[in-house]
Write a protein that holds these residues in place. Structure first.
Motif, PDB file in Angstrom:
ATOM      1  N   CYS A 106       0.896  -1.118   0.027  1.00 15.69           N
ATOM      2  CA  CYS A 106      -0.045   0.223   0.077  1.00 15.69           C
ATOM      3  C   CYS A 106       0.704   1.236  -0.040  1.00 15.69           C
ATOM      4  O   CYS A 106       2.124   1.035   0.103  1.00 15.69           O
ATOM      5  N   PRO A 110      -1.211   4.491   4.456  1.00 13.96           N
ATOM      6  CA  PRO A 110      -1.916   3.182   5.077  1.00 13.96           C
ATOM      7  C   PRO A 110      -0.798   2.319   5.635  1.00 13.96           C
ATOM      8  O   PRO A 110      -0.864   1.632   6.574  1.00 13.96           O
ATOM      9  N   THR A 114      -0.988   1.554   9.560  1.00 16.46           N
ATOM     10  CA  THR A 114      -1.009   0.130  10.080  1.00 16.46           C
ATOM     11  C   THR A 114       0.037  -0.384  10.692  1.00 16.46           C
ATOM     12  O   THR A 114      -0.033  -1.026  11.693  1.00 16.46           O
ATOM     13  N   CYS A 120      -3.537   2.911  14.564  1.00 17.41           N
ATOM     14  CA  CYS A 120      -4.648   2.326  13.438  1.00 17.41           C
ATOM     15  C   CYS A 120      -5.865   1.755  14.422  1.00 17.41           C
ATOM     16  O   CYS A 120      -6.755   2.088  13.822  1.00 17.41           O
ATOM     17  N   TYR A 263      -9.698  -3.755   4.420  1.00 16.16           N
ATOM     18  CA  TYR A 263      -8.626  -3.478   3.206  1.00 16.16           C
ATOM     19  C   TYR A 263      -9.374  -2.005   2.663  1.00 16.16           C
ATOM     20  O   TYR A 263      -8.346  -1.189   2.206  1.00 16.16           O
ATOM     21  N   LEU A 266      -8.877   1.370   4.858  1.00 18.46           N
ATOM     22  CA  LEU A 266      -7.221   1.949   4.796  1.00 18.46           C
ATOM     23  C   LEU A 266      -6.740   2.151   3.558  1.00 18.46           C
ATOM     24  O   LEU A 266      -5.901   2.864   3.548  1.00 18.46           O
ATOM     25  N   GLY A 267      -7.282   1.603   2.317  1.00 16.27           N
ATOM     26  CA  GLY A 267      -6.715   1.724   1.261  1.00 16.27           C
ATOM     27  C   GLY A 267      -5.368   0.883   0.814  1.00 16.27           C
ATOM     28  O   GLY A 267      -4.392   1.551   0.382  1.00 16.27           O
ATOM     29  N   CYS A 268      -5.719  -0.367   1.550  1.00 16.57           N
ATOM     30  CA  CYS A 268      -4.691  -1.268   1.059  1.00 16.57           C
ATOM     31  C   CYS A 268      -4.273  -1.654  -0.241  1.00 16.57           C
ATOM     32  O   CYS A 268      -5.028  -1.395  -1.009  1.00 16.57           O
ATOM     33  N   THR A 291       0.584  -5.500   6.510  1.00 18.88           N
ATOM     34  CA  THR A 291       0.436  -5.102   5.152  1.00 18.88           C
ATOM     35  C   THR A 291       1.788  -5.616   4.458  1.00 18.88           C
ATOM     36  O   THR A 291       1.692  -5.773   3.138  1.00 18.88           O
TER      37      THR A 291
END
Length: 324
Positions: A106, A110, A114, A120, A263, A266-268, A291
Protein backbone atom coordinates in the motif's frame (compact mmCIF):
# COMPACT_ATOMS: atom_id res chain seq x y z
CA UNK A 1 10.87 -8.23 -23.07
CA UNK A 2 10.72 -9.44 -19.47
CA UNK A 3 10.01 -6.96 -16.70
CA UNK A 4 12.71 -6.77 -14.04
CA UNK A 5 11.47 -7.41 -10.50
CA UNK A 6 13.20 -6.64 -7.21
CA UNK A 7 12.21 -8.75 -4.20
CA UNK A 8 13.25 -6.42 -1.38
CA UNK A 9 14.14 -8.07 1.93
CA UNK A 10 16.12 -7.40 5.10
CA UNK A 11 15.37 -4.29 7.12
CA UNK A 12 16.51 -2.78 10.38
CA UNK A 13 14.49 -4.73 12.94
CA UNK A 14 14.64 -8.11 14.70
CA UNK A 15 12.47 -9.48 11.89
CA UNK A 16 15.34 -9.46 9.36
CA UNK A 17 15.79 -13.29 9.37
CA UNK A 18 12.04 -13.78 8.81
CA UNK A 19 12.13 -11.26 5.95
CA UNK A 20 14.96 -13.13 4.24
CA UNK A 21 13.00 -16.37 4.48
CA UNK A 22 9.90 -14.65 3.08
CA UNK A 23 12.02 -13.39 0.18
CA UNK A 24 13.15 -16.94 -0.59
CA UNK A 25 9.53 -18.08 -0.91
CA UNK A 26 8.53 -15.12 -3.07
CA UNK A 27 11.62 -15.36 -5.27
CA UNK A 28 10.97 -19.07 -5.85
CA UNK A 29 7.30 -18.48 -6.66
CA UNK A 30 7.55 -15.56 -9.11
CA UNK A 31 7.13 -16.73 -12.70
CA UNK A 32 10.64 -16.68 -14.20
CA UNK A 33 9.21 -17.13 -17.71
CA UNK A 34 7.53 -13.73 -17.36
CA UNK A 35 10.00 -11.85 -15.18
CA UNK A 36 13.69 -11.35 -14.52
CA UNK A 37 13.90 -11.54 -10.73
CA UNK A 38 16.56 -10.33 -8.30
CA UNK A 39 16.62 -10.29 -4.51
CA UNK A 40 17.69 -6.97 -3.00
CA UNK A 41 18.80 -7.01 0.62
CA UNK A 42 18.66 -3.78 2.61
CA UNK A 43 20.08 -3.28 6.08
CA UNK A 44 20.91 0.25 7.14
CA UNK A 45 22.98 1.79 4.35
CA UNK A 46 23.95 -1.63 2.99
CA UNK A 47 21.81 -2.10 -0.14
CA UNK A 48 22.91 -5.06 -2.24
CA UNK A 49 21.46 -7.12 -5.05
CA UNK A 50 22.19 -10.83 -5.36
CA UNK A 51 23.50 -11.72 -8.79
CA UNK A 52 22.94 -15.04 -10.59
CA UNK A 53 26.50 -16.20 -9.88
CA UNK A 54 26.00 -15.77 -6.11
CA UNK A 55 27.95 -12.53 -5.83
CA UNK A 56 26.44 -9.21 -4.81
CA UNK A 57 26.50 -5.72 -6.30
CA UNK A 58 25.74 -2.42 -4.60
CA UNK A 59 22.44 -0.66 -5.31
CA UNK A 60 22.70 2.92 -6.51
CA UNK A 61 20.31 4.73 -4.16
CA UNK A 62 19.77 7.69 -6.50
CA UNK A 63 17.70 5.60 -8.91
CA UNK A 64 17.53 2.11 -7.32
CA UNK A 65 19.68 0.51 -10.01
CA UNK A 66 22.83 -1.64 -10.18
CA UNK A 67 25.54 -2.55 -12.65
CA UNK A 68 25.90 -6.11 -13.96
CA UNK A 69 28.18 -7.16 -16.83
CA UNK A 70 28.96 -3.48 -17.38
CA UNK A 71 25.27 -2.76 -17.99
CA UNK A 72 23.10 -0.62 -15.70
CA UNK A 73 19.96 -2.50 -14.63
CA UNK A 74 16.83 -0.70 -13.43
CA UNK A 75 13.74 -2.24 -11.87
CA UNK A 76 10.21 -2.16 -13.26
CA UNK A 77 8.58 -3.33 -10.02
CA UNK A 78 9.49 -3.92 -6.39
CA UNK A 79 7.97 -6.66 -4.26
CA UNK A 80 8.42 -5.47 -0.67
CA UNK A 81 8.86 -8.23 1.90
CA UNK A 82 10.63 -6.32 4.68
CA UNK A 83 8.80 -6.92 7.96
CA UNK A 84 9.40 -3.88 10.12
CA UNK A 85 11.25 -0.70 9.22
CA UNK A 86 11.79 0.56 6.54
CA UNK A 87 9.55 -1.71 4.45
CA UNK A 88 6.38 -1.88 6.51
CA UNK A 89 6.07 1.67 7.82
CA UNK A 90 5.88 3.72 4.63
CA UNK A 91 9.52 4.82 4.39
CA UNK A 92 10.47 2.50 1.53
CA UNK A 93 7.10 3.04 -0.14
CA UNK A 94 7.72 6.80 -0.23
CA UNK A 95 11.21 6.31 -1.69
CA UNK A 96 9.93 4.01 -4.45
CA UNK A 97 7.00 6.30 -5.24
CA UNK A 98 9.36 9.27 -5.63
CA UNK A 99 11.30 7.21 -8.16
CA UNK A 100 8.01 6.17 -9.83
CA UNK A 101 8.75 2.48 -9.29
CA UNK A 102 5.52 0.46 -8.79
CA UNK A 103 5.52 -1.78 -5.73
CA UNK A 104 3.46 -4.52 -4.11
CA UNK A 105 2.45 -2.73 -0.94
CA UNK A 106 0.00 0.00 0.00
CA UNK A 107 0.98 3.67 -0.10
CA UNK A 108 2.80 5.73 2.51
CA UNK A 109 -0.19 6.65 4.71
CA UNK A 110 -1.80 3.20 5.08
CA UNK A 111 1.63 1.61 5.59
CA UNK A 112 2.57 4.11 8.30
CA UNK A 113 -0.85 3.90 9.95
CA UNK A 114 -1.08 0.10 10.07
CA UNK A 115 2.50 -0.15 11.36
CA UNK A 116 1.48 1.99 14.33
CA UNK A 117 -0.81 -0.50 16.02
CA UNK A 118 -2.26 1.94 18.56
CA UNK A 119 -3.03 4.69 16.03
CA UNK A 120 -4.52 2.20 13.57
CA UNK A 121 -6.79 0.55 16.11
CA UNK A 122 -7.99 3.92 17.42
CA UNK A 123 -8.69 5.03 13.83
CA UNK A 124 -10.66 1.87 13.03
CA UNK A 125 -12.56 2.22 16.30
CA UNK A 126 -14.16 5.29 14.73
CA UNK A 127 -15.67 3.02 12.07
CA UNK A 128 -17.33 0.86 14.72
CA UNK A 129 -14.74 -1.91 14.62
CA UNK A 130 -14.17 -3.65 17.97
CA UNK A 131 -10.63 -3.41 19.39
CA UNK A 132 -9.20 -4.11 22.85
CA UNK A 133 -8.84 -1.29 25.36
CA UNK A 134 -5.26 -0.04 25.31
CA UNK A 135 -2.77 2.57 26.45
CA UNK A 136 0.31 3.87 24.63
CA UNK A 137 3.62 4.95 26.15
CA UNK A 138 6.40 6.87 24.42
CA UNK A 139 10.04 6.53 25.38
CA UNK A 140 10.83 8.63 28.45
CA UNK A 141 7.29 8.38 29.83
CA UNK A 142 6.42 6.24 32.82
CA UNK A 143 3.22 4.70 34.08
CA UNK A 144 2.34 3.44 37.53
CA UNK A 145 1.42 -0.19 37.96
CA UNK A 146 -1.88 0.89 39.54
CA UNK A 147 -2.80 2.86 36.40
CA UNK A 148 -2.23 -0.19 34.20
CA UNK A 149 -4.41 -2.36 36.43
CA UNK A 150 -7.22 0.20 36.68
CA UNK A 151 -7.31 1.08 32.96
CA UNK A 152 -6.73 -2.24 31.17
CA UNK A 153 -6.71 -4.84 33.95
CA UNK A 154 -4.78 -8.07 34.31
CA UNK A 155 -3.85 -10.17 32.48
CA UNK A 156 -2.79 -7.82 29.70
CA UNK A 157 -0.35 -7.74 26.81
CA UNK A 158 2.56 -5.32 26.76
CA UNK A 159 4.17 -5.07 23.34
CA UNK A 160 6.04 -2.80 20.94
CA UNK A 161 3.74 -0.38 19.14
CA UNK A 162 5.76 -0.78 15.96
CA UNK A 163 7.08 -4.25 15.25
CA UNK A 164 6.09 -7.80 14.48
CA UNK A 165 6.82 -11.53 14.75
CA UNK A 166 5.96 -11.22 18.47
CA UNK A 167 9.35 -9.76 19.40
CA UNK A 168 9.22 -7.90 22.72
CA UNK A 169 5.71 -9.08 23.66
CA UNK A 170 4.86 -10.19 27.20
CA UNK A 171 1.62 -11.57 28.53
CA UNK A 172 1.53 -9.92 31.94
CA UNK A 173 -0.34 -11.73 34.71
CA UNK A 174 0.95 -10.03 37.86
CA UNK A 175 1.73 -6.47 38.91
CA UNK A 176 5.40 -7.39 39.37
CA UNK A 177 5.70 -8.24 35.66
CA UNK A 178 4.49 -4.85 34.38
CA UNK A 179 7.66 -2.74 34.47
CA UNK A 180 10.02 -5.49 33.16
CA UNK A 181 7.55 -6.10 30.30
CA UNK A 182 7.50 -2.39 29.43
CA UNK A 183 11.30 -2.36 29.42
CA UNK A 184 11.41 -5.40 27.12
CA UNK A 185 8.95 -3.80 24.69
CA UNK A 186 10.97 -0.58 24.61
CA UNK A 187 13.89 -2.72 23.47
CA UNK A 188 12.04 -3.21 20.16
CA UNK A 189 10.24 0.12 19.69
CA UNK A 190 10.24 3.71 20.92
CA UNK A 191 6.52 3.31 21.69
CA UNK A 192 4.80 0.62 23.75
CA UNK A 193 1.19 -0.58 23.85
CA UNK A 194 -0.45 -1.89 27.01
CA UNK A 195 -3.48 -3.80 25.80
CA UNK A 196 -6.29 -5.55 27.61
CA UNK A 197 -6.41 -9.32 27.30
CA UNK A 198 -9.43 -10.51 25.28
CA UNK A 199 -10.10 -14.23 25.77
CA UNK A 200 -11.18 -16.12 22.70
CA UNK A 201 -10.09 -17.93 19.55
CA UNK A 202 -7.39 -16.38 17.37
CA UNK A 203 -8.45 -16.21 13.73
CA UNK A 204 -6.53 -14.67 10.84
CA UNK A 205 -7.59 -13.78 7.31
CA UNK A 206 -5.55 -12.90 4.23
CA UNK A 207 -6.85 -10.73 1.41
CA UNK A 208 -5.71 -9.11 -1.81
CA UNK A 209 -7.46 -6.99 -4.41
CA UNK A 210 -6.60 -5.90 -7.93
CA UNK A 211 -8.48 -3.85 -10.50
CA UNK A 212 -9.88 -7.10 -11.93
CA UNK A 213 -10.19 -9.34 -8.89
CA UNK A 214 -10.98 -9.45 -5.18
CA UNK A 215 -9.84 -12.45 -3.15
CA UNK A 216 -10.54 -12.96 0.54
CA UNK A 217 -8.66 -16.09 1.51
CA UNK A 218 -9.86 -18.94 3.76
CA UNK A 219 -9.51 -18.28 7.47
CA UNK A 220 -6.94 -19.88 9.74
CA UNK A 221 -7.45 -20.64 13.42
CA UNK A 222 -4.26 -20.49 15.45
CA UNK A 223 -4.08 -22.75 18.48
CA UNK A 224 -0.82 -21.95 20.24
CA UNK A 225 0.84 -24.51 22.52
CA UNK A 226 2.34 -21.53 24.37
CA UNK A 227 0.64 -18.73 26.30
CA UNK A 228 -0.04 -16.89 23.05
CA UNK A 229 1.04 -16.88 19.39
CA UNK A 230 4.67 -15.94 20.09
CA UNK A 231 7.77 -16.30 17.88
CA UNK A 232 8.24 -19.94 18.89
CA UNK A 233 4.64 -20.70 17.96
CA UNK A 234 4.83 -18.77 14.69
CA UNK A 235 8.05 -20.15 13.27
CA UNK A 236 9.16 -23.19 15.28
CA UNK A 237 6.05 -25.33 15.24
CA UNK A 238 4.69 -24.55 18.71
CA UNK A 239 1.19 -24.02 17.37
CA UNK A 240 -1.53 -25.75 15.41
CA UNK A 241 -2.72 -23.73 12.41
CA UNK A 242 -6.02 -24.98 11.06
CA UNK A 243 -7.03 -23.83 7.57
CA UNK A 244 -9.91 -23.44 6.87
CA UNK A 245 -10.77 -22.49 10.45
CA UNK A 246 -13.34 -24.84 12.03
CA UNK A 247 -15.92 -22.15 12.78
CA UNK A 248 -19.55 -21.68 11.67
CA UNK A 249 -19.94 -20.52 8.07
CA UNK A 250 -21.90 -17.43 9.08
CA UNK A 251 -19.11 -16.33 11.43
CA UNK A 252 -16.45 -17.02 8.79
CA UNK A 253 -18.35 -14.88 6.29
CA UNK A 254 -18.61 -12.03 8.79
CA UNK A 255 -14.84 -12.10 9.35
CA UNK A 256 -14.15 -12.18 5.62
CA UNK A 257 -16.54 -9.27 4.99
CA UNK A 258 -14.89 -7.29 7.77
CA UNK A 259 -11.43 -8.03 6.32
CA UNK A 260 -12.54 -6.79 2.91
CA UNK A 261 -14.08 -3.65 4.45
CA UNK A 262 -10.94 -2.82 6.46
CA UNK A 263 -8.83 -3.31 3.31
CA UNK A 264 -10.93 -0.63 1.60
CA UNK A 265 -11.18 1.71 4.60
CA UNK A 266 -7.39 1.85 4.85
CA UNK A 267 -6.72 1.92 1.11
CA UNK A 268 -4.56 -1.20 1.16
CA UNK A 269 -2.85 -2.78 -1.82
CA UNK A 270 -1.29 -6.17 -2.46
CA UNK A 271 -1.61 -8.98 0.08
CA UNK A 272 -2.53 -8.15 3.66
CA UNK A 273 -3.41 -10.30 6.67
CA UNK A 274 -5.67 -9.26 9.54
CA UNK A 275 -5.61 -10.98 12.93
CA UNK A 276 -8.68 -11.24 15.15
CA UNK A 277 -9.84 -12.60 18.49
CA UNK A 278 -13.34 -14.10 18.42
CA UNK A 279 -14.96 -14.25 21.85
CA UNK A 280 -17.24 -17.02 23.11
CA UNK A 281 -20.31 -14.97 22.10
CA UNK A 282 -18.92 -14.63 18.53
CA UNK A 283 -17.91 -10.97 18.81
CA UNK A 284 -15.05 -10.16 16.41
CA UNK A 285 -12.19 -8.11 17.89
CA UNK A 286 -9.50 -6.83 15.54
CA UNK A 287 -5.95 -7.34 16.80
CA UNK A 288 -3.74 -5.93 14.08
CA UNK A 289 -3.19 -5.54 10.35
CA UNK A 290 -0.12 -6.83 8.52
CA UNK A 291 0.47 -5.06 5.18
CA UNK A 292 3.63 -7.06 4.46
CA UNK A 293 2.70 -10.39 6.05
CA UNK A 294 5.18 -13.22 6.49
CA UNK A 295 5.58 -15.32 3.35
CA UNK A 296 7.88 -18.09 4.60
CA UNK A 297 6.90 -21.68 3.96
CA UNK A 298 5.58 -21.76 7.54
CA UNK A 299 3.64 -18.50 7.23
CA UNK A 300 -0.12 -18.20 7.26
CA UNK A 301 -0.81 -16.50 3.91
CA UNK A 302 0.87 -19.21 1.80
CA UNK A 303 -1.18 -21.79 3.73
CA UNK A 304 -4.37 -19.86 2.97
CA UNK A 305 -3.45 -19.49 -0.70
CA UNK A 306 -3.06 -23.27 -0.96
CA UNK A 307 -6.35 -23.84 0.90
CA UNK A 308 -8.10 -21.57 -1.61
CA UNK A 309 -6.87 -23.82 -4.42
CA UNK A 310 -4.66 -21.06 -5.80
CA UNK A 311 -1.03 -21.11 -6.89
CA UNK A 312 1.21 -18.53 -5.25
CA UNK A 313 2.89 -17.98 -8.63
CA UNK A 314 -0.40 -16.84 -10.16
CA UNK A 315 -1.29 -14.67 -7.16
CA UNK A 316 2.05 -12.86 -7.39
CA UNK A 317 1.61 -12.37 -11.13
CA UNK A 318 -1.81 -10.79 -10.49
CA UNK A 319 -0.33 -8.40 -7.94
CA UNK A 320 2.57 -7.41 -10.20
CA UNK A 321 0.50 -6.95 -13.35
CA UNK A 322 -2.10 -4.88 -11.48
CA UNK A 323 0.40 -2.01 -11.26
CA UNK A 324 0.83 -1.73 -15.05
Amino acid sequence: MKRTIAVIAGGDSSELPVSLRSAETIYAAIDKEKYQVYTVEMQGLRWEVRLPDGSVAPIERNDFSFVHNEQRVTFDFAYITIHGTPGENGILQGYLEMLQIPHSCCGVLPAALTFNKFACNQYLKGFGIRVAESLMLREGFEILDEEVVSKVGLPCFIKPNQGGSSFGITKVKTVEQIQPAIEAAFGESSEVIIEAFVPGREITCGCYKTKKNEVVLPLTEIVSKNEYFDYEAKYNGASEEITPAPIPEELAERIQLLTSAVYDILGCSGIIRIDYIVTSDNKINLLEINTTPGMTQASLVPQQVRAAGLELKNVLTEIIEDKF
